[in-house]
Motif scaffolding. Structure first.
Motif, PDB file in Angstrom:
ATOM      1  N   GLY A  58       0.802  -1.220   0.000  1.00  0.00           N
ATOM      2  CA  GLY A  58       0.000   0.000   0.000  1.00  0.00           C
ATOM      3  C   GLY A  58       0.832   1.267   0.000  1.00  0.00           C
ATOM      4  O   GLY A  58       0.311   2.367  -0.247  1.00  0.00           O
ATOM      5  N   LEU A  59       2.151   1.121   0.257  1.00  0.00           N
ATOM      6  CA  LEU A  59       3.035   2.293   0.243  1.00  0.00           C
ATOM      7  C   LEU A  59       3.502   2.642  -1.163  1.00  0.00           C
ATOM      8  O   LEU A  59       4.016   3.747  -1.387  1.00  0.00           O
ATOM      9  CB  LEU A  59       4.261   2.032   1.126  1.00  0.00           C
ATOM     10  N   TRP A  60       3.347   1.723  -2.113  1.00  0.00           N
ATOM     11  CA  TRP A  60       3.878   1.956  -3.457  1.00  0.00           C
ATOM     12  C   TRP A  60       3.334   3.226  -4.107  1.00  0.00           C
ATOM     13  O   TRP A  60       4.108   3.969  -4.746  1.00  0.00           O
ATOM     14  CB  TRP A  60       3.614   0.752  -4.346  1.00  0.00           C
ATOM     15  N   PRO A  61       2.020   3.523  -3.995  1.00  0.00           N
ATOM     16  CA  PRO A  61       1.539   4.764  -4.636  1.00  0.00           C
ATOM     17  C   PRO A  61       2.288   6.007  -4.169  1.00  0.00           C
ATOM     18  O   PRO A  61       2.460   6.958  -4.946  1.00  0.00           O
ATOM     19  CB  PRO A  61       0.067   4.821  -4.214  1.00  0.00           C
ATOM     20  N   TYR A  62       2.756   6.014  -2.922  1.00  0.00           N
ATOM     21  CA  TYR A  62       3.463   7.188  -2.419  1.00  0.00           C
ATOM     22  C   TYR A  62       4.881   7.265  -2.974  1.00  0.00           C
ATOM     23  O   TYR A  62       5.473   8.343  -3.037  1.00  0.00           O
ATOM     24  CB  TYR A  62       3.493   7.164  -0.887  1.00  0.00           C
ATOM     25  N   LEU A  63       5.438   6.105  -3.371  1.00  0.00           N
ATOM     26  CA  LEU A  63       6.752   6.097  -4.013  1.00  0.00           C
ATOM     27  C   LEU A  63       6.641   6.391  -5.501  1.00  0.00           C
ATOM     28  O   LEU A  63       7.483   7.087  -6.074  1.00  0.00           O
ATOM     29  CB  LEU A  63       7.425   4.731  -3.816  1.00  0.00           C
ATOM     30  N   SER A  64       5.595   5.873  -6.132  1.00  0.00           N
ATOM     31  CA  SER A  64       5.461   6.007  -7.578  1.00  0.00           C
ATOM     32  C   SER A  64       5.259   7.455  -8.011  1.00  0.00           C
ATOM     33  O   SER A  64       5.531   7.809  -9.153  1.00  0.00           O
ATOM     34  CB  SER A  64       4.302   5.141  -8.089  1.00  0.00           C
ATOM     35  N   GLU A  65       4.783   8.307  -7.106  1.00  0.00           N
ATOM     36  CA  GLU A  65       4.584   9.709  -7.452  1.00  0.00           C
ATOM     37  C   GLU A  65       5.910  10.403  -7.746  1.00  0.00           C
ATOM     38  O   GLU A  65       5.965  11.365  -8.506  1.00  0.00           O
ATOM     39  CB  GLU A  65       3.863  10.429  -6.298  1.00  0.00           C
ATOM     40  N   PHE A  66       7.000   9.899  -7.150  1.00  0.00           N
ATOM     41  CA  PHE A  66       8.322  10.501  -7.339  1.00  0.00           C
ATOM     42  C   PHE A  66       9.311   9.433  -7.792  1.00  0.00           C
ATOM     43  O   PHE A  66      10.344   9.202  -7.149  1.00  0.00           O
ATOM     44  CB  PHE A  66       8.808  11.141  -6.029  1.00  0.00           C
TER      45      PHE A  66
END
Length: 607
Positions: free
Chosen positions: A22-30
Motif C-alpha cells: 500500500g506504500l507503493w503509490p506514495y513512491l510512484s509519485e516521485f
C-alpha cells in the motif's frame, strides 16, 4: 471507536505485505527521486566497502617498510584516499536523504489528507461511537509509521543486505570461504533470532498502543466535558479513572521494555560470539603468515563496519514491526467504507420548487428498536411543516434522514421528485440549511465562525447575516468585536449566543431548504421573539422542516405534525388541532399550565 486489545491485532504476514504494498503509490509519485536516491545509496555503500581496503594498504605499506626507505607520498596518497572514501560515504548518504526527503514528507501529507477526508465522509454513526483521543493517536502513529517504513525499508534494510553481499564477496575473493561462512552463519542466526523474538514481543507493542489509546481517549473525553466534571465535583473521580488507564499503560510498556532488553541482549551475544570466532581465525592466520597485518586490519574493519549496521538492522526490524502495526490500523480506518455513499449513477440535486415528501418511511437505528414506522407526509414548496411530540417520538430522526446522515430502511424521501439516495450528498447538503439544537463552534474568532456558513462570503454579507440574526449589538459590546475568540466548542458564548451564530450561518448559506431543530431552545423569551422574526423572514419562500418543543414557536406553521411512537398521529393547523382536543391539545395544555419553558420534556435526547 474503541480501544483495541492485543487479540484485536492478529499477527498476519499477508497483512504486513499488503501494508507494504500500500506504500507503493506514495513512491510512484516521485519515481525519479526514488531512482536517484537508490543510485546515491549504492555509491555510499561502495565508498563504505572500499574504505577498509584503503586502510589495509596503508597498514601493509607502513608495516613492510619499517626500518627501510619510506616514500612518504605513498601513505599520504593512501590516507587522502581513505579520508575521501569516508567523506564520500557520508556525502552520498546525506544527498540520498535530501533527495528522498520530499518523498517521505509528501507521503505523510497525502495520507494525512486522505484520512482526514475519509473521516469526514464516514457516517454519523461512526462519529457517535468514536473516541476522539484514541483516533487521533492512531492517525499520528500511522502517518509517522508510513514515513518510517518508506525511509528505513529502503535506506536501512536494503543497504545493509547490499553491504553484507559486498563484504562477503570481497572476503571470498581476497581470503577464503571460512570467513564468508562464519559471517553468513552469524547473520542468519542474528536475523532468525531477531525475527522470532520480535514476533513474540509484537503483542506487547500492540497492547501498549491499545492502552495508550485508552488513556488518551479518557483524558480528551474528560477535558471536553470539563464543565460536567466541575458540576459534580468529580475531579478526583476522573483522576482515578485516568490513573487506572495509565496503570494499564504502564504495565504494557513495562512488558514492552523487558522484552526489548531480552532481544537486545540476545543480539549482542550473537554478535560477540561471531566477532570472537572470526577474529580468532584472523589472528591464527596472521601468526602463521597466511595473511598480512593489513589483511587483519581490513577484516577487523569489515566486521565492525558490518555488525554495526546489522545491530541497527535489528533495531530497524523492531521499529518496522511496530510501524506496520500502526500503519495497519491506519489503513484499516481507510479500508472501512462509509455506510452512506453516493450511488454509482448519482446526479446533482436539482431544486426547482423545493417540494419535499416522506413516502412511507421506516427506520431503526437497531433492528430490535424501530424508530419510525410508515411516516408519510408532504411539505409543499415554500411551506413550513413543524413536527412536535414527546421525546423519543422520532422527530430529530426525521431531520437526520432528510439530511442523509442515515438512509431509510424502507420507503423514500424525495425533493422535487428526486430520491435523495440517487443524488450526490454534496449537492443535497448544499441545498439544506440546518440550525441545530446544540450548536458547536470552532475554537476560532467569531467572524470565522460566522463566515463558515459560506467561506467565500464578503465582509458585508457576514455583517448583514449577523444583523439579521440579532447578533450585531452583542458583537459590538465585545472588546475584540468580530475578532473575539469563542473558545473550545464555543464555550465562551452562552447557549443563546451560539444559537444565533448558527442562525447567522444559515442566513449566509442561503439554501432553498431549511431544517430548524429546536432553533430557539436556548433563547430567553425576548431573544426568542426577535429570532422568530428573523427565522420567519429567512424561511419565507423556502421549504422548512421545524422540529419543535415550544409549541408557541410553531403556531404559524402551515402544517403541524404530531408524532408518537414513531408514527404521525395528528396533522393540521394550530387552531384545528386545538379544536380536536387530541394529542396536540394535551401537549399545549401541559405547556400552558406548566409555563412556556416548563413542559414535561425538554426533547434533548437522541430520537
Amino acid at each position: 471507536m474503541r480501544a483495541y486489545a492485543d487479540n484485536d491485532y492478529p499477527s498476519n504476514h499477508k497483512t504486513d505485505w499488503k501494508v507494504i504494498a500500500g506504500l507503493w503509490p506514495y513512491l510512484s509519485e516521485f519515481r525519479g527521486r526514488v531512482g536517484l536516491a537508490l543510485v546515491l545509496l549504492v555509491l555510499a555503500k561502495l565508498a563504505t566497502v572500499a574504505t577498509p581496503v584503503a586502510l589495509k594498504y596503508i597498514v601493509d605499506y607502513l608495516d613492510q617498510n619499517r626500518g627501510g626507505e619510506l616514500l612518504l607520498w605513498i601513505p599520504v596518497v593512501l590516507v587522502v584516499a581513505y579520508g575521501l572514501l569516508r567523506f564520500g560515504a557520508t556525502l552520498f548518504s546525506e544527498l540520498r536523504d535530501a533527495v528522498f526527503a520530499r518523498v517521505a514528507e509528501r507521503a505523510m501529507r497525502r495520507v494525512s489528507l486522505r484520512i482526514f477526508r475519509h473521516l469526514h465522509n464516514r457516517e454519523l454513526a461512526f462519529h457517535l461511537d468514536r473516541k476522539t483521543g484514541g483516533l487521533a493517536r492512531d492517525i499520528e502513529r500511522g502517518t509517522n509509521g508510513i514515513s518510517f517504513l518508506l525511509r528505513f525499508t529502503l535506506f536501512n534494510i536494503v543497504p545493509t543486505l547490499l553491504e553484507i553481499l559486498m563484504v562477503a564477496g570481497i572476503l571470498l575473493v581476497v581470503f577464503n570461504i571460512g570467513y564468508v561462512l562464519a559471517i553468513l552463519v552469524a547473520v542468519v542466526v542474528y536475523v532468525l533470532f531477531s525475527i522470532k523474538v520480535t514476533e513474540w514481543r509484537t503483542r506487547f507493542v500492540r497492547e501498549a498502543n491499545a492502552r495508550d489509546n485508552q488513556s488518551n481517549s479518557r483524558a480528551v473525553d474528560s477535558l471536553l466535558n470539563y464543565e460536567t466534571v466541575k458540576y459534580f465535583n468529580n475531579e478526583a473521580f476522573e483522576a482515578d479513572l485516568y490513573d487506572q488507564d495509565l496503570q494499564d499503560w504502564e504495565q504494557a510498556r513495562l512488558k514492552n521494555r523487558l522484552s526489548l532488553a531480552a532481544l537486545n541482549t540476545g543480539q549482542a551475544l550473537i554478535i560477540g560470539v561471531a566477532l570472537i570466532v572470526i577474529m580468532a581465525m584472523a589472528v591464527r592466520e596472521v601468526a602463521s603468515g597466511e595473511i598480512t597485518l593489513g589483511d587483519f586490519t581490513m577484516i577487523n574493519a569489515y566486521l565492525i563496519q558490518l555488525f554495526i549496521p546489522l545491530n541497527a538492522l535489528g533495531f530497524v526490524y523492531r521499529e518496522i514491526r511496530q510501524a506496520l502495526v500502526n500503519v495497519e490500523r491506519l489503513f484499516g480506518l481507510l479500508g472501512d467504507k462509509p455506510a452512506i455513499e453516493d450511488a454509482p449513477d448519482a446526479a446533482p440535486l436539482r431544486v426547482t420548487s423545493g417540494e419535499v415528501t416522506f413516502e412511507h418511511v421506516h427506520f431503526a437505528y437497531r433492528p430490535d428498536r424501530p424508530i419510525l414506522e410508515d411516516v408519510d407526509f408532504r411539505i409543499p414548496a415554500g411551506h413550513t411543516v413543524a413536527v412536535v411530540g414527546a421525546s423519543g417520538a422520532g422527530k430529530s430522526t426525521l431531520a437526520r434522514l432528510f439530511f442523509r446522515f442515515f438512509d431509510v430502511d424502507a420507503g423514500r424521501i424525495t425533493i422535487d421528485g428526486q430520491d435523495i439516495r440517487q443524488v450526490t450528498q454534496d449537492s443535497l447538503r448544499s441545498a439544506i440549511g440546518v440550525v441545530p439544537q446544540d450548536t458547536v463552534l470552532f475554537n476560532d474568532t467569531l467572524y470565522r465562525n460566522l463566515a463558515y456558513g459560506r467561506p467565500d462570503a464578503t465582509e458585508a454579507e457576514v455583517y448583514q447575516a449577523a444583523r439579521m440574526a440579532h447578533l450585531e449589538s452583542f458583537i459590538h459590546s465585545l472588546p475584540d468585536g468580530y475578532e473575539t475568540r469563542v473558545g473550545e466548542r464555543g464555550l465562551k458564548l452562552s447557549g443563546g449566543e451560539k444559537q444565533r451564530v448558527a442562525i447567522a450561518r444559515v442566513i449566509l448559506k442561503n439554501p432553498p431548504l431549511l431544517i430548524l431543530d429546536e432553533a430557539t431552545s436556548s433563547l430567553d423569551s425576548l431573544s426568542e421573539q426577535a429570532i422568530l422574526g428573523a427565522l420567519k423572514e429567512v424561511s419565507q419562500q423556502r421549504t422548512t422542516l421545524v422540529i419543535a418543543h415550544r409549541l408557541s414557536t410553531i403556531r404559524d406553521a402551515d402544517t403541524i405534525l404530531v408524532m408518537e411512537g414513531g408514527r404521525i398521529v395528528e396533522s393540521g393547523h394550530h387552531n384545528d388541532l386545538l379544536a380536536r382536543a387530541g394529542h396536540y391539545a394535551r401537549l399545549w395544555e401541559q405547556q400552558h399550565h406548566g409555563g412556556e419553558d416548563g413542559g414535561t420534556e425538554a426533547d434533548v435526547t437522541v430520537d
